[in-house]
Each structure stands twice: as C-alpha cells, then as structure tokens.
Design an enzyme around this catalytic site. Sequence first.
Site, PDB file in Angstrom:
ATOM      1  N   LYS A 151      10.628  29.986  39.621  1.00 35.88           N
ATOM      2  CA  LYS A 151      11.526  30.197  38.490  1.00 35.88           C
ATOM      3  C   LYS A 151      12.560  29.076  38.408  1.00 35.88           C
ATOM      4  CE  LYS A 151      12.319  34.582  37.823  1.00 35.88           C
ATOM      5  NZ  LYS A 151      12.873  35.868  38.267  1.00 35.88           N
ATOM      6  N   ARG A 201      19.144  35.833  39.991  1.00 36.85           N
ATOM      7  CA  ARG A 201      17.714  36.155  39.904  1.00 36.85           C
ATOM      8  C   ARG A 201      16.958  35.592  41.096  1.00 36.85           C
ATOM      9  NH1 ARG A 201      16.101  33.457  34.331  1.00 36.85           N
ATOM     10  NH2 ARG A 201      14.437  35.034  34.324  1.00 36.85           N
ATOM     11  N   GLY A 227       7.738  41.977  40.020  1.00 35.88           N
ATOM     12  CA  GLY A 227       8.340  43.275  40.299  1.00 35.88           C
ATOM     13  C   GLY A 227       8.682  43.526  41.756  1.00 35.88           C
ATOM     14  N   MET A 247      10.839  41.656  43.844  1.00 32.57           N
ATOM     15  CA  MET A 247      12.198  41.373  44.285  1.00 32.57           C
ATOM     16  C   MET A 247      13.170  41.558  43.126  1.00 32.57           C
ATOM     17  SD  MET A 247      11.134  38.452  46.894  1.00 32.57           S
ATOM     18  CE  MET A 247      12.252  37.389  46.110  1.00 32.57           C
ATOM     19  N   ARG A 295       6.617  29.727  32.949  1.00 29.81           N
ATOM     20  CA  ARG A 295       5.738  29.392  34.067  1.00 29.81           C
ATOM     21  C   ARG A 295       4.320  29.279  33.525  1.00 29.81           C
ATOM     22  NH1 ARG A 295       6.179  35.443  36.431  1.00 29.81           N
ATOM     23  NH2 ARG A 295       5.188  36.348  34.620  1.00 29.81           N
ATOM     24  N   HIS A 350      -9.217  51.688  54.930  1.00 30.14           N
ATOM     25  CA  HIS A 350     -10.612  51.746  55.377  1.00 30.14           C
ATOM     26  C   HIS A 350     -11.569  51.700  54.193  1.00 30.14           C
ATOM     27  CE1 HIS A 350     -14.320  53.947  56.555  1.00 30.14           C
ATOM     28  NE2 HIS A 350     -14.170  53.256  57.683  1.00 30.14           N
ATOM     29  N   ARG A 374     -35.981  35.790  55.355  1.00 32.33           N
ATOM     30  CA  ARG A 374     -36.149  36.669  56.522  1.00 32.33           C
ATOM     31  C   ARG A 374     -37.564  37.222  56.483  1.00 32.33           C
ATOM     32  NH1 ARG A 374     -31.207  37.975  54.095  1.00 32.33           N
ATOM     33  NH2 ARG A 374     -29.398  37.798  55.466  1.00 32.33           N
ATOM     34  N   ARG A 430     -37.348  31.937  58.492  1.00 29.24           N
ATOM     35  CA  ARG A 430     -36.901  32.285  59.845  1.00 29.24           C
ATOM     36  C   ARG A 430     -37.960  33.144  60.518  1.00 29.24           C
ATOM     37  NH1 ARG A 430     -31.662  35.940  60.616  1.00 29.24           N
ATOM     38  NH2 ARG A 430     -33.087  37.557  59.891  1.00 29.24           N
ATOM     39  N   GLU A 439     -26.260  30.120  66.001  1.00 26.61           N
ATOM     40  CA  GLU A 439     -25.562  31.393  65.818  1.00 26.61           C
ATOM     41  C   GLU A 439     -25.088  31.984  67.130  1.00 26.61           C
ATOM     42  OE1 GLU A 439     -28.254  34.149  63.957  1.00 26.61           O
ATOM     43  OE2 GLU A 439     -29.975  33.368  65.043  1.00 26.61           O
ATOM     44  N   SER A 493     -29.120  25.424  60.909  1.00 26.83           N
ATOM     45  CA  SER A 493     -28.556  26.289  59.888  1.00 26.83           C
ATOM     46  C   SER A 493     -27.643  27.277  60.605  1.00 26.83           C
ATOM     47  CB  SER A 493     -29.671  27.020  59.141  1.00 26.83           C
ATOM     48  OG  SER A 493     -29.089  27.884  58.182  1.00 26.83           O
ATOM     49  N   GLY A 540     -25.914  30.454  61.383  1.00 26.52           N
ATOM     50  CA  GLY A 540     -25.981  31.883  61.067  1.00 26.52           C
ATOM     51  C   GLY A 540     -24.594  32.435  61.341  1.00 26.52           C
ATOM     52  N   THR A 541     -23.746  32.386  60.318  1.00 26.46           N
ATOM     53  CA  THR A 541     -22.324  32.647  60.587  1.00 26.46           C
ATOM     54  C   THR A 541     -22.026  34.126  60.824  1.00 26.46           C
ATOM     55  OG1 THR A 541     -22.014  32.541  58.203  1.00 26.46           O
ATOM     56  CG2 THR A 541     -21.383  30.613  59.485  1.00 26.46           C
ATOM     57  N   ASN A 542     -22.941  35.028  60.429  1.00 31.79           N
ATOM     58  CA  ASN A 542     -22.685  36.440  60.743  1.00 31.79           C
ATOM     59  C   ASN A 542     -22.762  36.653  62.255  1.00 31.79           C
ATOM     60  OD1 ASN A 542     -22.577  36.822  58.015  1.00 31.79           O
ATOM     61  ND2 ASN A 542     -24.659  37.634  57.847  1.00 31.79           N
ATOM     62  N   ASP A 543     -23.890  36.223  62.845  1.00 31.52           N
ATOM     63  CA  ASP A 543     -24.004  36.355  64.296  1.00 31.52           C
ATOM     64  C   ASP A 543     -22.971  35.492  65.010  1.00 31.52           C
ATOM     65  OD1 ASP A 543     -25.835  38.138  65.562  1.00 31.52           O
ATOM     66  OD2 ASP A 543     -27.457  37.159  64.442  1.00 31.52           O
ATOM     67  N   CYS A 578     -26.374  29.767  56.485  1.00 40.34           N
ATOM     68  CA  CYS A 578     -27.122  30.809  55.787  1.00 40.34           C
ATOM     69  C   CYS A 578     -26.533  32.197  55.977  1.00 40.34           C
ATOM     70  CB  CYS A 578     -28.595  30.785  56.183  1.00 40.34           C
ATOM     71  SG  CYS A 578     -28.857  31.130  57.924  1.00 40.34           S
ATOM     72  N   TYR A 608     -25.716  21.809  52.818  1.00 42.91           N
ATOM     73  CA  TYR A 608     -25.885  22.870  51.818  1.00 42.91           C
ATOM     74  C   TYR A 608     -25.348  24.190  52.350  1.00 42.91           C
ATOM     75  CZ  TYR A 608     -29.848  24.630  54.520  1.00 42.91           C
ATOM     76  OH  TYR A 608     -30.619  25.152  55.515  1.00 42.91           O
TER      77      TYR A 608
HETATM   78  P1  ADP Z   1      11.594  39.126  36.650  1.00 39.15           P
HETATM   79  O1  ADP Z   1      11.117  38.005  37.502  1.00 39.15           O
HETATM   80  O2  ADP Z   1      11.356  40.475  37.225  1.00 39.15           O
HETATM   81  O3  ADP Z   1      11.163  38.954  35.221  1.00 39.15           O
HETATM   82  P2  ADP Z   1      14.088  37.957  35.912  1.00 39.15           P
HETATM   83  O4  ADP Z   1      14.849  37.188  36.918  1.00 39.15           O
HETATM   84  O5  ADP Z   1      13.271  37.146  34.980  1.00 39.15           O
HETATM   85  O6  ADP Z   1      13.187  39.008  36.665  1.00 39.15           O
HETATM   86  O7  ADP Z   1      15.148  38.830  35.113  1.00 39.15           O
HETATM   87  C1  ADP Z   1      15.014  40.151  34.651  1.00 39.15           C
HETATM   88  C2  ADP Z   1      15.320  40.212  33.161  1.00 39.15           C
HETATM   89  O8  ADP Z   1      16.646  39.764  32.890  1.00 39.15           O
HETATM   90  C3  ADP Z   1      14.413  39.343  32.336  1.00 39.15           C
HETATM   91  O9  ADP Z   1      13.983  40.055  31.219  1.00 39.15           O
HETATM   92  C4  ADP Z   1      15.253  38.175  31.942  1.00 39.15           C
HETATM   93  O10 ADP Z   1      14.875  37.659  30.706  1.00 39.15           O
HETATM   94  C5  ADP Z   1      16.658  38.791  31.885  1.00 39.15           C
HETATM   95  N1  ADP Z   1      17.662  37.758  32.204  1.00 39.15           N
HETATM   96  C6  ADP Z   1      17.705  37.032  33.321  1.00 39.15           C
HETATM   97  N2  ADP Z   1      18.707  36.137  33.268  1.00 39.15           N
HETATM   98  C7  ADP Z   1      19.321  36.308  32.083  1.00 39.15           C
HETATM   99  C8  ADP Z   1      20.423  35.653  31.438  1.00 39.15           C
HETATM  100  N3  ADP Z   1      21.074  34.658  32.010  1.00 39.15           N
HETATM  101  N4  ADP Z   1      20.766  36.088  30.228  1.00 39.15           N
HETATM  102  C9  ADP Z   1      20.096  37.105  29.644  1.00 39.15           C
HETATM  103  N5  ADP Z   1      19.053  37.745  30.175  1.00 39.15           N
HETATM  104  C10 ADP Z   1      18.664  37.355  31.395  1.00 39.15           C
HETATM  105 MG    MG Z   2     -28.615  36.084  63.203  1.00 41.97          MG
HETATM  106 MG    MG Z   3      11.163  37.210  34.432  1.00 47.21          MG
END
Ligand code: ADP
Ligand code: MG
Ligand code: MG
Length: 888
Positions: free
Chosen positions: A22, A91, A100, A102, A335, A448, A569, A624, A752, A771, A773-776, A839, A859
């Site tokens: 970011k 942020r 979601g 952090m 991004r 599991h 085989r 084989r 192998e 060749s 035989g990476t499983n064995d 293989c 190969y």
């Molecule tokens: P996430 O990575 O979970 O999207 P963000 O750091 O982008 O978290 O921020 C959460 C929300 O807050 C986003 O919708 C972003 O657009 C808004 N936000 C972040 N910084 C500002 C800012 N300086 N002014 C207005 N809105 C902001």
């Molecule tokens: Mg074998």
């Molecule tokens: Mg964001």
Amino acid sequence: MARYVYNFGDGNKDLKDLLGGKGANLAEMTRMGLPVPPGFTITTLACREYLRTGSVPAGLFEEVEEHLREIQARMDKRLGDRGDPLLLSVRSGGKFSMPGMMESILDIGLTDTSVLGLAARSGDARFAWDSYRRLIQMFGRTVFDVPAEDFESELTGARAHAGVTSDAELGVAELQDLVQAYKKVFHAHTGRDFPQAPHEQLYLAITAVFSSWNAERAVLYRRQEHIPQDLGTAVNVMAMVFGNRGADSGTGVAFTRDPATGRRGVYGDYLTNAQGEDVVAGIRNTVGLHELATIDPRSYRQLLSVMERLEQRYRDLCDIEFTIENGKLWMLQTRVGKRTPAAAFVIAAQLVDEGTITLDEALQRVTGEQLAQLMFPSFDPVALPTPLTTGVPASPGAAVGAIVLDSAAAAAATGPVILVRRETNPDDLAGMIAAQGILTSRGGKTSHAAVVARGMGKTCVCGAEELVIDTEAETVTVHGTVLRAGDIVSLDGTTGRVYPGAVPVHPSPVVRYFEGELSPANDPLLAAVQRLMTHADHTRRLGVHANADTATDAERARRFGATGIGLCRTEHMFLGDRRTLVERLILADDDTERDAALAALLPLQRADFIDLFAAMDGLPVTIRLIDPPLHEFLPALEDLTARVAGAEALGQDPGRDAVLLTAVRRMHEQNPMLGLRGVRLGLVIPGLFAMQVRAIAEAAARRVADGGDPRPEIMVPLVGAVQELETVRAEAEAVLAGIGGAPPIRIGTMIEVPRAALTAGEIAQSAQFFSFGTNDLTQMTWAFSRDDVEGAFFSRYLSLGIFTASPFETIDTTGVGELIQIAVARGRAARPDLTIGVCGEHGGDPASVRFFHRTGLDYVSCSPFRIPIARLEAGRAATADATTSDSR
Ligand code: ADP
Ligand code: MG
Ligand code: MG
C-alpha cells in the site's frame, strides 16, 4: 541512525519490501502527481524492530512528528486543533496483500474539543459527531480489543431509541449520546478514559498496527498463503479526506478491467455521501461506477484519466480506492488487482495485443495453478441456486451427490455421494476415496479433510461452520433448512459454496479445447490459453512427457501436448484375468512350471505394448519393469485365512486356497515398501524381467514391420547399486540380441533410493538415462510411508509449519532436492549425454517444475491432465530469468 519514515513523495512502487504494498503504491501515485492526500509511511523495518524488542525503536516518534509537521503545513491544519483539526488515517500494509487480516484506523485526532472545531468548520455537526463515534469504536476495537458486539449493541439501542432503522438517520443529539455511551464501553474494558491527546492516539494506533501483524488470524493466513512470518507490516499515516460531506461527496472502488472476465471497460462501485468502509460493509446499495458520469462528470473524467495512467504505469489491471470530497477527487489506494484465473489469461493476452507487455512477460502473469483451476469442471453459472452456506474452498472442482454422514455408508454406496463430517480422521479414508466430494463443518485448508482430498484430487469444502451435523438423527441443518442423509447437494471446491440439489456440471472449456473439441476462434479465453501455451512451448527447455499405461491415456496425453511417455507402469498388465497366470508364476516350484506361466504372459504383454507404441508412434516410451511386491497380486491374507478356515470348518478341502495361503504367509513382509520389489524381483525370480524385455522388443519389431516408428526404452526400478543394474542389463541385452527387427532400445534406471542418488556416478556408467521417482525418493528420504502418513499426521505438520506444503505435492527442495542435484551432477560427470527426467507426480506440480528446470533436467513426466500445467510452468521457468514478476 536508521531511517524509519518515508514521505509519500520519497518512495516508489518498487519499494514494497520496505514500504509494504500500500505504501509503495501511494508513493508511486504521489510521484506521478496524482491527487493523493499528503502522508508518510513507517517502514516494515520499524515494525520488525518493534516485534523483536517489544518496544518502539528509539527516535521513531520524533521522526513521525517531523513528517507530521509537513502534512500539517500542506493541509494548513493542525492535529487536534480546536478550530480546524487535521484528522489522520493509520493504515496497515505489508509486502503482500492480506485482505481483511490487519487493521486500519480512521479519523485519528478527534477529541471532545476538536470534534466541536470539525463541526463548526464543516458546518455539519452530524458528520463531526458521527466521525467521532466511529473513531472510538474502531480505536477501541483495534488498539484495546474491546469486543465489537459491545459497541454494536449500543448502536442498535440508539437506533431503537430513535425509532430509525439505519445509522444514517441518527441525528446530532443521538450521536452525541452515542459518543458518551461508547466512552463508557471503552472505560469499562480498558480501565481508562478514551485518550484526549491526539498525538497519543496516533502513537497508540501505530503500535497497534505493528502488533496486528502477529494477530492469530494474520499468522494463520500467512501460513496458508506461504507468506513469510518475519516480514512485518508498514504503517501508512495520511490526511483524512471525507466522502461523507453531502451529495457532492462519495467513495468508490474501480478496476481498470473486469477482474472476473478480463474484459476492458469501466468496472466498479460508487456510493454517494459515504466513507470508504461503508462500501465494503455493504450498508447501503452502491451504484455502478458508470453512473458517476452523471453524478459528477468532472470527477468521473478525471478518474478515467487516472485509471488510464495507472494502467500505463503498472502495465497491468489495477484496482483503485478513491473518495470525492465536495467535488474534489482523491486517490486512496491502488495495486495490481486480483483476478480470476480466466481473467488472468485474457488480460495477459490483451496486454500483448495492446503492445504493453511482451509474450515473455505475459507468461509471468499467469500460473500453472490458475490453469489447473480452469481445467476443473464447474457448475453451470446460469443454473446456480442460492447457496446453502459457504465454507473454505479446500480442494477445487465441482461435485454432486447424496449426503452420507459416515465413511462406511460412503464406501457402501452405489451412486455418487458427498461425505459430510464435522471433521475427518484416518478412519475416514475409505469413505473419502468412495465419495465424489467431502464437506466438513470444522477446520481450514490444512485440516485432515483438506490435505487428504487435495492429495486425491478430490473436491473438498471444509470449515462450513454454519452446518449443524447430527449423526444420530442423520440430519444436516443450516439456517433452519434440514437436509437428510440421501438428499442431494452440490459442492464447489473452488469457491467453497454448497448448493442444494443437483447443479448441472459443465465440463471445462479449456479441457475441451485441449481435447480438440472446441476452437479458440471466437472465445477470448481459449484464444488466450492457446497463445500463451504456444509461447510456453516455444521458450521452454524442459520436455514434457506423460505417465500413461494404456493406449487411451497415451492418446489423450498426446492431445494435451506430451512428447513421449516418461513412465509406463507394467503392473496393470498383470491384473484382471491375468492374475491367475501370476499366481501360477508365484506358486511354481520348478523351472518348467515357471517358464510355462511366463510363456503364457508373454503374448498378452506384447499386445499391450503394440497398442501403446502405435499411440505414441515416433515418440519415446519409457517402460518400467515390474515394480510392486508380487504378493500384491495374490488375495489378501485375511481373506484367504477366512476362506481356508471356513472350508475346514465345513469339512471341505480348501484346495488351491490352502496353497495360496501358504505362499502368502511365506511372502508376508513387515515393510513391503522396503521389501522384495523393483529390481530385487528381477534378480530373485528368474525369467520375469527377461519375459518383459522380450515382449517389449518383439512388440517394437512388429511395429517396425508394420511401418511404424516405435521408440521404447527400458527402465529398471528401485536400483540402489550399480551391480544390480549391471546384472539386469546383461540379461536384457542377451534377450535383445536374439530379437531381430527391433530398433535400438536404451536401458536406464529410476533414481528413487537415496543410495542411488549418492552413487549416481557409478550407476551412470551402466545407465543410459535416469528418471527420478520422486514419490519413492521422498518416502525414503523422509523415512515415511506415503500410504500411512498423509492421513495420520500431515495436517498436524502443516499447521505446525514443519511443512509449508505436503512434500508429496511439492518437491522438498532442501532435502530431496539436494539428493536430486547430487545425482544430476554425478551422473552427468560420468556420462555427459545422460538423459535425465522425473516421473513422480511432482512432474506436474508448478513449483516443482520450476525446480526441475533450475536443476537442469531434460524433461518432466506427469499424468495426462497435468501436462498443460507442466508445459506452461516450464515455459514460465525458462522466461522467468529474463523478466520480473508482480503476480502475487
Ligand atoms: P483495507 O486494506 O482493509 O482496504 P485501508 O487501509 O485501505 O484498509 O482502509 C480502510 C478504508 O478506509 C478504505 O475504504 C479506505 O478507502 C478508507 N481510508 C483510508 N484512508 C483514508 C483517508 N485518508 N481518507 C479517507 N478514507 C480513507
Ligand atoms: Mg517407485
Ligand atoms: Mg483498502
């Protein structure tokens, strides 16, 4: 002294290690002159220091204050000012996006006094008090872990008291009361007042973001996504801008192309009079981004031109967060955007057509995993009902079947079933094998069920926590809907959705294209796949062969692009009706009897090979010699014991069963994997290998006589010492010398056993090819038996982080890989023209293919369905050195 803080103007998009994704992208947009609110980034280094020492590095907050002064100067406002306060957002943002996982905190700087300033200055008291209550809520939750429900129940209470249904209808007085109530909640949980010093708010927010790196869910997420745990997060501090300042304000997200299909155009959502988080929270209905063209044409035009510039700069699909404050556009984030596998292929090809990237770069924009996803069957999108629930997409594919609630029922079922369990354990293996798909209510991607299902290539959704499974009543309940054992459900292992009833399944169009059934002419996805596969084939150095035992498999492998069979085989050639011949061979107590059994097997083997050579005409077919312990061809000990006992109890003669039982007892092994198998069989049972060699050579001679071009190779399994190979080879050459009309047939060995890898220099004196035989080789190097351990403890090992992936799925490069490297070096030193392949199923695993490329193999060989994946990854590996990738 280390520098911990960068102004947005000082960084750029390539500094993701230091500034996080970011921060690096905010810096890039700032450098491009785009309208980004002023701000700065605290580096990941500062976070790592904090996590290492438990306290903020010396001098950090001084540096923060220095940069804060710059923001204040540029905005002409001061943090916490009672007249016209500057507000900040804090942020998180590490090198890799962790959606979601952090925290971010908005509106830092509001206090009992500055809220009045904001109200007066903006002329909008409601906006000011609403921002203040949001701050206390977010700050309380994030910095002091105040339970979200406690704020929520105050908010619900306030709405009820005011007699309204949405937060937007709360008036100033009600919001002021809410602030008081929130402060009480805050005090009750923290034993202190909500901080009234804005700078203290800022420092606490920064350290809370540092700490959120180690939040439990973030750690788990990284483990599952294979993101290193020690990177740390950067912290972005920037001036707040407000989309909730009336009808000429708003907030939205935008994509420069459709992230679902890759189509060009304007995609996104916009929400008038709202803050960023409202869009994600889905509080009100958004409108399509194109409607901004009428709502605010000037900002819309400006946004389109920003999007155009971002695409040119990043040379890829970008996603964008923006806010409009009183008619002024602000960029808050961009991004390189996430996309579906189909969009990844389509966009990569488009960018080539547009002259933006080269074909080499386009190959770096797609992955073998994405191609694999495109090759699974999927549900007909038009026919999808509302899902019953959604769980963790643990193993892709589409599965339809009747609910069964225990593994015995699954194993006994005659039609397709879905095994539904709270969680699975090793006792469920038989049921998992029998089921079309597996659904559990507990556990994540390393449970599991997930690990075993992926190993089997079986559709699995796990951790669908809303399911209430009652094995007594034989019901599965979700949101009041009661399903019974026998009811049909449909599982989408790619999205994690669970549907009621039988959803029609679509074969993958990409598979149909590879099969030659669909033309890429009018289909952008198929055209893109064709284009990238062609380029991968053109650039790759690794050959791609198939593991195929029958002519049918060989033909499919050829259609999918295999240029040979790397592993045929011969075991199956001893099954079915031929079992009795093998029994005869095993039970033979003199040479005549044994020779007769072998003579009966010979024509059958020969016929199999003739078909295979015809299917693979002109291409190498590596056969084989028989590998598994011979008692695998006899009835199970328990069955025989029961049959013999039963007969004796009735006073009958058990006959042949008694003879077989004696043989099975005699041949019983404690550890069959380490017993009489592979080359050892050939050395112990006279004539067995010779018969196979004869069948191969005679089949080849027949094909030549019929005008064909057979290219057989003979591969000896499980060799650990050159002397073993020399003995078998002498016998084989003697047989070959006596058969006219066959082409020259090369003789080589599997590597192998660890000892074979270590003595590869000696073995290469006698082998024309290797060749792996990476499983064995994996089993023997780790000393665990695949059949036993995958279900027993792999999920535990994955969740402990001992494995990042099952070593049977992805080659363990540090351990097993080291043996491979040793064998390649020693083998080639002894015999420079040694052909070397692999293989094991690793030959079709994307990460492993890249390792085999780097290791210099000739190969890889894998099952027919993985051939396109191996081709693509081999092409990517060959072009990776020339380009850099941004595709994570
Ligand atoms: P996430 O990575 O979970 O999207 P963000 O750091 O982008 O978290 O921020 C959460 C929300 O807050 C986003 O919708 C972003 O657009 C808004 N936000 C972040 N910084 C500002 C800012 N300086 N002014 C207005 N809105 C902001
Ligand atoms: Mg074998
Ligand atoms: Mg964001």
